[in-house]
Motif scaffolding. Structure first.
Motif, PDB file in Angstrom:
ATOM      1  N   LEU A 263      32.957  -6.569 -22.691  1.00  0.00           N
ATOM      2  CA  LEU A 263      32.946  -5.956 -21.481  1.00  0.00           C
ATOM      3  C   LEU A 263      34.753  -5.985 -20.756  1.00  0.00           C
ATOM      4  O   LEU A 263      34.955  -4.805 -20.422  1.00  0.00           O
ATOM      5  N   PRO A 264      35.434  -6.954 -20.536  1.00  0.00           N
ATOM      6  CA  PRO A 264      36.733  -6.931 -20.267  1.00  0.00           C
ATOM      7  C   PRO A 264      37.540  -6.152 -20.813  1.00  0.00           C
ATOM      8  O   PRO A 264      38.383  -5.185 -20.488  1.00  0.00           O
ATOM      9  N   ALA A 265      37.388  -6.408 -22.189  1.00  0.00           N
ATOM     10  CA  ALA A 265      38.149  -5.215 -23.116  1.00  0.00           C
ATOM     11  C   ALA A 265      37.976  -3.854 -23.096  1.00  0.00           C
ATOM     12  O   ALA A 265      38.843  -2.975 -23.086  1.00  0.00           O
ATOM     13  N   LEU A 266      36.653  -3.486 -22.485  1.00  0.00           N
ATOM     14  CA  LEU A 266      36.349  -2.182 -22.378  1.00  0.00           C
ATOM     15  C   LEU A 266      36.678  -1.706 -20.719  1.00  0.00           C
ATOM     16  O   LEU A 266      36.251  -0.450 -20.434  1.00  0.00           O
ATOM     17  N   GLY A 267      37.180  -2.644 -19.970  1.00  0.00           N
ATOM     18  CA  GLY A 267      37.504  -2.614 -18.435  1.00  0.00           C
ATOM     19  C   GLY A 267      35.994  -2.187 -17.775  1.00  0.00           C
ATOM     20  O   GLY A 267      36.281  -1.374 -16.846  1.00  0.00           O
ATOM     21  N   ALA A 268      35.111  -3.074 -18.002  1.00  0.00           N
ATOM     22  CA  ALA A 268      33.949  -2.908 -17.469  1.00  0.00           C
ATOM     23  C   ALA A 268      33.484  -4.205 -16.829  1.00  0.00           C
ATOM     24  O   ALA A 268      32.368  -4.720 -17.015  1.00  0.00           O
ATOM     25  N   GLU A 269      34.336  -4.675 -16.144  1.00  0.00           N
ATOM     26  CA  GLU A 269      34.189  -6.047 -15.427  1.00  0.00           C
ATOM     27  C   GLU A 269      32.887  -5.842 -14.199  1.00  0.00           C
ATOM     28  O   GLU A 269      32.195  -6.943 -14.282  1.00  0.00           O
ATOM     29  N   GLY A 270      32.751  -4.705 -13.883  1.00  0.00           N
ATOM     30  CA  GLY A 270      31.575  -4.708 -12.945  1.00  0.00           C
ATOM     31  C   GLY A 270      30.327  -4.863 -13.357  1.00  0.00           C
ATOM     32  O   GLY A 270      29.497  -5.576 -12.842  1.00  0.00           O
ATOM     33  N   ILE A 271      30.130  -4.227 -14.450  1.00  0.00           N
ATOM     34  CA  ILE A 271      28.903  -4.282 -15.196  1.00  0.00           C
ATOM     35  C   ILE A 271      28.710  -5.802 -15.813  1.00  0.00           C
ATOM     36  O   ILE A 271      27.608  -6.155 -15.857  1.00  0.00           O
ATOM     37  N   GLY A 272      29.564  -6.320 -16.011  1.00  0.00           N
ATOM     38  CA  GLY A 272      29.685  -7.696 -16.543  1.00  0.00           C
ATOM     39  C   GLY A 272      29.026  -8.635 -15.404  1.00  0.00           C
ATOM     40  O   GLY A 272      28.217  -9.428 -15.624  1.00  0.00           O
ATOM     41  N   ARG A 273      29.571  -8.474 -14.223  1.00  0.00           N
ATOM     42  CA  ARG A 273      29.144  -9.225 -13.136  1.00  0.00           C
ATOM     43  C   ARG A 273      27.511  -8.858 -12.944  1.00  0.00           C
ATOM     44  O   ARG A 273      26.753  -9.885 -12.452  1.00  0.00           O
ATOM     45  N   SER A 274      26.932  -7.619 -13.109  1.00  0.00           N
ATOM     46  CA  SER A 274      25.698  -7.256 -12.923  1.00  0.00           C
ATOM     47  C   SER A 274      25.038  -7.925 -13.920  1.00  0.00           C
ATOM     48  O   SER A 274      23.825  -8.424 -13.661  1.00  0.00           O
ATOM     49  N   ILE A 275      25.231  -7.981 -15.193  1.00  0.00           N
ATOM     50  CA  ILE A 275      24.798  -8.733 -16.300  1.00  0.00           C
ATOM     51  C   ILE A 275      24.709 -10.071 -16.069  1.00  0.00           C
ATOM     52  O   ILE A 275      23.487 -11.002 -16.247  1.00  0.00           O
ATOM     53  N   PHE A 276      25.696 -10.814 -15.490  1.00  0.00           N
ATOM     54  CA  PHE A 276      25.758 -12.127 -15.057  1.00  0.00           C
ATOM     55  C   PHE A 276      24.778 -12.558 -14.122  1.00  0.00           C
ATOM     56  O   PHE A 276      23.901 -13.548 -14.083  1.00  0.00           O
ATOM     57  N   LEU A 277      24.430 -11.775 -13.173  1.00  0.00           N
ATOM     58  CA  LEU A 277      23.446 -12.009 -11.875  1.00  0.00           C
ATOM     59  C   LEU A 277      22.105 -11.821 -12.740  1.00  0.00           C
ATOM     60  O   LEU A 277      21.373 -12.894 -12.384  1.00  0.00           O
ATOM     61  N   VAL A 278      21.811 -10.991 -13.648  1.00  0.00           N
ATOM     62  CA  VAL A 278      20.363 -10.827 -14.131  1.00  0.00           C
ATOM     63  C   VAL A 278      20.113 -12.112 -15.139  1.00  0.00           C
ATOM     64  O   VAL A 278      19.186 -12.544 -15.093  1.00  0.00           O
ATOM     65  N   TYR A 279      21.256 -12.343 -15.814  1.00  0.00           N
ATOM     66  CA  TYR A 279      20.951 -13.601 -16.547  1.00  0.00           C
ATOM     67  C   TYR A 279      20.713 -15.084 -15.907  1.00  0.00           C
ATOM     68  O   TYR A 279      20.017 -15.802 -16.059  1.00  0.00           O
ATOM     69  N   VAL A 280      21.748 -14.952 -14.745  1.00  0.00           N
ATOM     70  CA  VAL A 280      21.362 -16.160 -13.853  1.00  0.00           C
ATOM     71  C   VAL A 280      19.774 -15.987 -13.230  1.00  0.00           C
ATOM     72  O   VAL A 280      19.144 -17.168 -13.197  1.00  0.00           O
ATOM     73  N   LEU A 281      19.238 -14.840 -12.838  1.00  0.00           N
ATOM     74  CA  LEU A 281      18.024 -14.743 -12.503  1.00  0.00           C
ATOM     75  C   LEU A 281      16.911 -15.147 -13.451  1.00  0.00           C
ATOM     76  O   LEU A 281      15.952 -15.662 -13.246  1.00  0.00           O
ATOM     77  N   VAL A 282      17.183 -14.556 -14.792  1.00  0.00           N
ATOM     78  CA  VAL A 282      16.300 -15.044 -15.847  1.00  0.00           C
ATOM     79  C   VAL A 282      16.170 -16.560 -16.049  1.00  0.00           C
ATOM     80  O   VAL A 282      15.116 -17.179 -16.329  1.00  0.00           O
ATOM     81  N   CYS A 283      17.247 -17.243 -16.019  1.00  0.00           N
ATOM     82  CA  CYS A 283      17.566 -18.579 -16.035  1.00  0.00           C
ATOM     83  C   CYS A 283      16.601 -19.293 -14.822  1.00  0.00           C
ATOM     84  O   CYS A 283      15.799 -20.334 -15.242  1.00  0.00           O
ATOM     85  N   LEU A 284      16.851 -18.757 -13.714  1.00  0.00           N
ATOM     86  CA  LEU A 284      16.081 -19.434 -12.477  1.00  0.00           C
ATOM     87  C   LEU A 284      14.547 -19.310 -13.020  1.00  0.00           C
ATOM     88  O   LEU A 284      13.779 -20.264 -12.782  1.00  0.00           O
ATOM     89  N   TYR A 285      14.148 -18.199 -13.396  1.00  0.00           N
ATOM     90  CA  TYR A 285      12.752 -17.754 -13.334  1.00  0.00           C
ATOM     91  C   TYR A 285      12.166 -18.767 -14.619  1.00  0.00           C
ATOM     92  O   TYR A 285      11.161 -19.276 -14.409  1.00  0.00           O
ATOM     93  N   THR A 286      12.902 -18.957 -15.600  1.00  0.00           N
ATOM     94  CA  THR A 286      12.352 -19.774 -16.794  1.00  0.00           C
ATOM     95  C   THR A 286      12.394 -21.262 -16.322  1.00  0.00           C
ATOM     96  O   THR A 286      11.542 -21.892 -16.688  1.00  0.00           O
TER      97      THR A 286
END
Length: 303
Positions: A263-286
């Protein structure tokens, strides 16, 4: 003079009665009948029946001792070799079990029960290809042998051939609808293939048919847990992760590669932050899914 010598007809009737008691899992009553016959004279057949009674009561060492006594009287007794092997499997003596199963198959290469137990031993020791080959040979000899269909379902589940596993499990239930092993194997196959509610139904029936089987009870309790709303997403997540090469490491590695490289190579850091948040929520849920579900189960136990 033994009962067998005095009255072969009465002896045969007594053996038939014991076989029926074993079939309906009246282990103690069957053992009493065997012991009464043994009081009149010892035969390899009676000792094997006694070993089967002890095996049914989960007295693995007792079954082993009686089967060995039978072999001392008749080293070529296939049933004695098979029961002794089954007891050794339960005791974790896998090499001894294989020795006796190979001996049984040397005596009769077409013995279905020996092939079935040998296949089960190979499954237990992780030799899935050999296990499948052996159980299919047993089914080629006796296509109506329900335990072999159930065992094939377990092997195919381990090999991730879920559709074939379900078909084998359904055949086992069709052939032996009142047998605990049929419902247990089909329930386990449903659980492996993402059908927790069907799994729970069959595993509940298996527990009803044999409440003493702790392994089946544990599987049923897990199926019930998987059906709870809090745990259901985690169950499906686990199935998905289990199919990935590397499992949880594949998820973690893919997440890092996506967020830190792609994502940084594509200039889509904002999408990366959203994915990071989703991943953290998935981890918390598990992390919280299991303890919260355990609390729910304590308040509302499975029926």
């Amino acid at each position: 003079m033994t009962m067998h010598e005095q009255s072969p007809k009465a002896y045969s009737a007594a053996i038939e009665k014991i076989e029926h008691l074993l079939e309906i899992e009246r282990w103690k009553l069957a053992e009493q009948e065997v012991l009464s016959l043994l009081a009149e004279g010892t035969t390899p057949e009676l000792l094997v029946l006694l070993a089967r009674c002890r095996f049914g009561r989960e007295d693995w060492d007792g079954a082993r001792v009686e089967a060995k006594r039978a072999l001392e009287l008749d080293p070529e007794d296939i049933d004695a070799h098979t029961v002794l092997a089954a007891a050794c499997i339960q005791l974790g003596q896998h090499r001894r079990a294989e020795t006796h199963l190979l001996e049984a198959l040397r005596i009769d290469p077409l013995d279905v029960r020996a092939l079935y137990f040998y296949s089960g031993l190979m499954l237990r020791t992780g030799h899935l290809e050999k296990a499948e080959k052996l159980v299919r040979r047993a089914l080629a000899l006796d296509a109506m042998h329900s335990p072999s269909h159930g065992l094939l379902a377990r092997i195919l589940s381990e090999k991730k051939k879920r559709g074939e596993a379900l078909a084998a499990g359904k055949t086992s239930v069709r052939l032996a609808a009142n047998e605990e092993h049929s419902h247990a194997n089909l329930g386990a196959s449903y659980l492996e293939s993402g059908h927790p509610f069907l799994a729970r139904r069959h595993l509940r029936e298996a527990v009803r048919l044999d409440p003493s089987n702790t392994a089946v009870l544990e599987c049923y309790l897990f199926a019930d847990r998987a059906c709870r709303v809090l745990f259901l997403p985690f169950y499906y997540w686990s199935l998905l992760v289990d199919r990935l090469p590397g499992k949880q490491f594949a998820v973690w590695g893919g997440f890092l590669a996506l967020c830190l490289v792609i994502l940084p190579a594509l200039g889509a850091e904002g999408i990366g932050r959203s994915i990071f948040l989703v991943y953290v929520l998935v981890c918390l849920y598990t992390w919280v899914a299991s303890p919260l579900t355990s609390l729910w189960i304590r308040m509302r136990p499975p029926k």
